[in-house]
Design a protein around this motif. Structure first.
Motif, short mmCIF file in Angstrom:
data_model
loop_
_atom_site.label_atom_id
_atom_site.label_comp_id
_atom_site.label_asym_id
_atom_site.label_seq_id
_atom_site.Cartn_x
_atom_site.Cartn_y
_atom_site.Cartn_z
N PHE A 80 0.83 -1.19 0.00
CA PHE A 80 0.00 0.00 0.00
C PHE A 80 0.87 1.26 0.00
CE2 PHE A 80 -2.29 3.24 2.58
CZ PHE A 80 -3.38 3.45 1.74
N ALA A 81 1.91 1.26 0.83
CA ALA A 81 2.83 2.40 0.89
C ALA A 81 3.53 2.61 -0.45
CB ALA A 81 3.85 2.19 2.01
N ALA A 82 3.93 1.51 -1.10
CA ALA A 82 4.60 1.62 -2.40
C ALA A 82 3.66 2.21 -3.44
CB ALA A 82 5.10 0.24 -2.85
N ASP A 83 2.39 1.81 -3.39
CA ASP A 83 1.40 2.37 -4.32
C ASP A 83 1.24 3.87 -4.10
OD1 ASP A 83 0.97 -0.10 -5.43
OD2 ASP A 83 -0.90 -0.49 -4.35
N LEU A 84 1.18 4.29 -2.83
CA LEU A 84 1.06 5.72 -2.54
C LEU A 84 2.28 6.49 -3.05
CD1 LEU A 84 -0.38 5.85 1.10
CD2 LEU A 84 -1.56 6.41 -1.03
N HIS A 85 3.47 5.93 -2.84
CA HIS A 85 4.69 6.58 -3.32
C HIS A 85 4.64 6.73 -4.84
CE1 HIS A 85 6.85 7.02 0.38
NE2 HIS A 85 6.84 5.72 0.65
N ALA A 86 4.15 5.71 -5.53
CA ALA A 86 4.09 5.77 -6.99
C ALA A 86 3.15 6.89 -7.45
CB ALA A 86 3.63 4.42 -7.55
N VAL A 87 2.01 7.01 -6.79
CA VAL A 87 1.06 8.08 -7.14
C VAL A 87 1.68 9.45 -6.87
CG1 VAL A 87 -1.16 9.12 -6.54
CG2 VAL A 87 -0.99 6.65 -6.83
N MET A 88 2.32 9.60 -5.70
CA MET A 88 2.94 10.88 -5.36
C MET A 88 4.05 11.22 -6.35
SD MET A 88 1.44 12.13 -2.59
CE MET A 88 2.49 13.00 -1.44
N ASN A 89 4.84 10.22 -6.74
CA ASN A 89 5.92 10.48 -7.70
C ASN A 89 5.37 10.89 -9.05
OD1 ASN A 89 7.94 9.92 -5.84
ND2 ASN A 89 8.11 7.76 -6.42
N LYS A 90 4.29 10.23 -9.47
CA LYS A 90 3.67 10.57 -10.76
C LYS A 90 3.24 12.03 -10.79
CE LYS A 90 -0.65 9.92 -13.28
NZ LYS A 90 -1.96 9.20 -13.33
N TRP A 91 2.52 12.45 -9.75
CA TRP A 91 2.02 13.82 -9.72
C TRP A 91 3.11 14.81 -9.38
CZ3 TRP A 91 -2.23 15.33 -11.97
CH2 TRP A 91 -3.19 14.37 -12.25
N GLY A 92 4.15 14.36 -8.68
CA GLY A 92 5.30 15.22 -8.44
C GLY A 92 6.01 15.58 -9.73
N GLU A 93 6.18 14.60 -10.61
CA GLU A 93 6.80 14.86 -11.91
C GLU A 93 5.94 15.81 -12.74
OE1 GLU A 93 9.69 14.05 -13.14
OE2 GLU A 93 10.32 12.99 -11.34
N ALA A 94 4.62 15.59 -12.72
CA ALA A 94 3.72 16.47 -13.47
C ALA A 94 3.78 17.89 -12.92
CB ALA A 94 2.28 15.93 -13.40
N SER A 95 3.85 18.01 -11.60
CA SER A 95 3.92 19.33 -10.97
C SER A 95 5.20 20.06 -11.34
CB SER A 95 3.82 19.18 -9.45
OG SER A 95 4.01 20.41 -8.79
N ARG A 96 6.32 19.34 -11.30
CA ARG A 96 7.59 19.98 -11.66
C ARG A 96 7.60 20.43 -13.11
NH1 ARG A 96 9.31 16.32 -7.70
NH2 ARG A 96 9.40 14.57 -9.13
#
Length: 216
Positions: A162-178
């Motif tokens: 579950f934690a890995a899935d959350l990290h993946a979502v955060m990383n995806k949107w972090g890249e989009a934000s940057r």
């Protein structure tokens, strides 16, 4: 605050592995200074005093501490004369693993202090949103904001997944934000605001009887 005139060297903040660095960032003023520089761009101590309570002289001390521990760096090319001292954030954020401090006598105390500072900042932002967010940002942003919680029944491996899935979502949107931030600095037409996201997932037991984490 100032817009970045050029890309900084390819560097990021390192994961904290020593108590001295952990204690340095576990300070409300320093954490806030790093946040403002990371989201608002380079600034001087005088400019930062409009966002972070404190006299410029006191803020300058905290900025030097942040620089010593690799969270910010000077941006001398922004100064109009030798009296202005500009600072920029080094990307990467504040991160550590509890495992790195196991066995250190003062490790537990330092970790607790750092976690308290971070959680207090998270709750401060949440309380500010609850108090006036809808009025400040309007119904569209208020309707898009998210507030949710649930109780899951997971095994240890499932919690890790579950934690890995959350990290993946955060990383995806972090890249989009940057990418969007870089576009905005180039003058692209955008309608964006800073959005604060924080999550916590941990075991708990509110059932009657002895607690697993605190046995009777």
């Amino acid at each position: 605050m100032a817009q970045e005139p050029r890309a900084t060297a390819a560097k990021t903040t390192a994961r904290i592995t020593d108590l001295r660095t952990l204690r340095a960032i576990a300070h409300p003023v320093r954490l806030r200074l790093y946040e403002v520089l990371a989201t608002g761009g380079p600034a001087t101590a005088s400019k930062l005093s409009a966002y972070v309570p404190g006299a410029p002289g006191s803020l300058s001390y905290h900025l030097r501490q942040l620089a010593e521990h690799g969270y910010i760096e000077e941006a001398p090319e922004l100064g109009k004369d030798g009296r202005e001292r500009w600072w920029r954030a080094i990307p990467g954020g504040v991160r550590w693993s509890n495992a790195d401090f196991e066995g250190q006598p003062a490790g537990r105390e330092a970790l607790a202090s750092a976690q308290q500072v971070l959680v207090a900042r998270q709750l401060e932002r949440l309380h500010a949103w609850q108090a006036a967010g809808a009025e400040q940002w309007g119904p569209d942003w208020a309707g898009a904001a998210v507030a949710t919680d649930t109780v899951l029944h997971l095994s240890l491996d499932e919690l890790r997944e579950f934690a890995a899935d959350l990290h993946a979502v955060m990383n995806k949107w972090g890249e989009a934000s940057r990418a969007a931030t870089q576009g905005a600095r180039r003058g692209d037409d955008t309608d964006r605001e800073q959005v604060f996201v924080f999550t916590h997932a941990f075991p708990f037991d509110d059932r009657p009887g002895p607690s697993r984490g605190n046995p009777a």
